[in-house]
Scaffold this motif. Structure first.
Motif, PDB file in Angstrom:
ATOM      1  N   UNK A 142       0.823  -1.209   0.000  1.00 40.81           N
ATOM      2  CA  UNK A 142       0.000   0.000   0.000  1.00 40.81           C
ATOM      3  C   UNK A 142       0.857   1.260   0.000  1.00 40.81           C
ATOM      4  N   UNK A 143       1.827   1.331   0.879  1.00 38.91           N
ATOM      5  CA  UNK A 143       2.654   2.533   0.966  1.00 38.91           C
ATOM      6  C   UNK A 143       3.551   2.680  -0.259  1.00 38.91           C
ATOM      7  N   UNK A 144       4.008   1.575  -0.803  1.00 37.58           N
ATOM      8  CA  UNK A 144       4.800   1.650  -2.034  1.00 37.58           C
ATOM      9  C   UNK A 144       3.946   2.158  -3.189  1.00 37.58           C
ATOM     10  N   UNK A 145       2.709   1.685  -3.246  1.00 34.98           N
ATOM     11  CA  UNK A 145       1.791   2.116  -4.300  1.00 34.98           C
ATOM     12  C   UNK A 145       1.482   3.606  -4.182  1.00 34.98           C
ATOM     13  N   UNK A 161      -3.596  11.204   0.280  1.00 35.58           N
ATOM     14  CA  UNK A 161      -3.208   9.893   0.775  1.00 35.58           C
ATOM     15  C   UNK A 161      -4.034   9.509   2.001  1.00 35.58           C
ATOM     16  N   UNK A 162      -4.277  10.480   2.873  1.00 33.68           N
ATOM     17  CA  UNK A 162      -5.087  10.200   4.069  1.00 33.68           C
ATOM     18  C   UNK A 162      -6.496   9.781   3.672  1.00 33.68           C
ATOM     19  N   UNK A 163      -7.081  10.488   2.715  1.00 28.34           N
ATOM     20  CA  UNK A 163      -8.430  10.158   2.273  1.00 28.34           C
ATOM     21  C   UNK A 163      -8.482   8.769   1.637  1.00 28.34           C
ATOM     22  N   UNK A 168     -10.308   3.471   1.390  1.00 25.62           N
ATOM     23  CA  UNK A 168      -9.972   2.174   0.809  1.00 25.62           C
ATOM     24  C   UNK A 168      -9.279   1.235   1.804  1.00 25.62           C
ATOM     25  N   UNK A 169      -8.088   1.621   2.239  1.00 26.90           N
ATOM     26  CA  UNK A 169      -7.276   0.694   3.028  1.00 26.90           C
ATOM     27  C   UNK A 169      -7.911   0.383   4.387  1.00 26.90           C
TER      28      UNK A 169
END
Length: 253
Positions: A142-145, A161-163, A168-169
């Motif tokens: 996830x963080x790499x994406x 990114x927060x949203x 999603x995550x």
């Protein structure tokens, strides 16, 4: 013309200064003694002429010495961990997340345990396996994406990114967490669905009051390869609550 006159003419000629510059550079890289007449002059003084540029080897060597000294000041465990992150990022992040989930569950049990109670190590193993099998690998991906599709670190990109994490995550990981834990406790599909209806929405609401602050610090200031570690560290407090919720009695189906 006397020697003094020749010297003045020599130093007033800009083409001659270029020759001096080239000669000094060759001296630096060849290891020869300084050119006659310039052994006492500093690089700063030569730069004032407007032609001499200090070779980059000096700035590189200063940077290398600075990095080496700062690296040597790091604790041995931190240096070892960073090397593991570089050589085996997937496995290192998975094991780290598993250990954090294990510690969080033990802390949660200590808080809620009656005086005569004992630790439920099977429950702790369920939490640790979730961090190892699902959350650790998914955080790595996830963080790499996110770093690829949103590489900037400005405030607007950070909020994007927060949203994405909240939309999603977060919902996906919490759904898998509750379903995985309930299935290992022997609950059937109807009981798992009833648990999700009861626990998932309150968990997401409470997450809105906690995770945006953690995510802002993570995305804004933490390097990408350390973001899963930062996220798992924040998850320690969150998992104390999450494991408590996940190990409540079955929901009415």
């Amino acid at each position: 013309m006397n020697i003094v006159g020749l010297s003045k003419r020599f130093f007033s000629d800009r083409r001659s200064l270029k020759g001096i510059n080239n000669a000094l550079v060759k001296t630096v890289f060849s290891g020869r003694k300084p050119i006659f007449g310039f052994s006492g002059r500093s690089f700063h003084e030569l730069r004032k002429t407007g032609n001499f540029v200090v070779p980059r080897v000096f700035s590189v060597s200063r940077n290398l010495s600075t990095n080496a000294s700062s690296s040597s000041k790091q604790p041995a465990f931190l240096r070892w961990y960073l090397r593991k992150l570089e050589s085996h990022p997937f496995m290192t992040k998975s094991i780290t997340t598993s250990l954090i989930y294990m510690a969080a569950d033990l802390t949660s049990q200590m808080i809620t345990m009656p005086p005569s109670g004992s630790f439920d190590l099977i429950r702790t193993a369920r939490m640790a396996s979730f961090g190892l099998i699902f959350l650790g690998p998914s955080q790595h991906l996830w963080f790499s994406y996110l770093s690829k599709i949103l590489p900037k670190r400005d405030v607007l990109t950070t909020f994007k990114k927060i949203m994405m994490g909240q939309v999603l995550f977060g919902p996906v990981s919490n759904t898998v967490f509750y379903s995985y834990n309930a299935a290992l406790q022997g609950e059937n599909s109807e009981e798992i669905l009833a648990r999700l209806k009861r626990d998932l929405l309150p968990t997401l609401k409470n997450g809105l009051m906690y995770w945006p602050v953690c995510d802002f610090v993570t995305f804004k200031y933490v390097p990408v390869h350390l973001q899963p570690l930062m996220n798992s560290t924040c998850a320690y407090i969150w998992t104390i609550y999450l494991t408590y919720m996940a190990n409540q009695t079955k929901a009415d189906s």
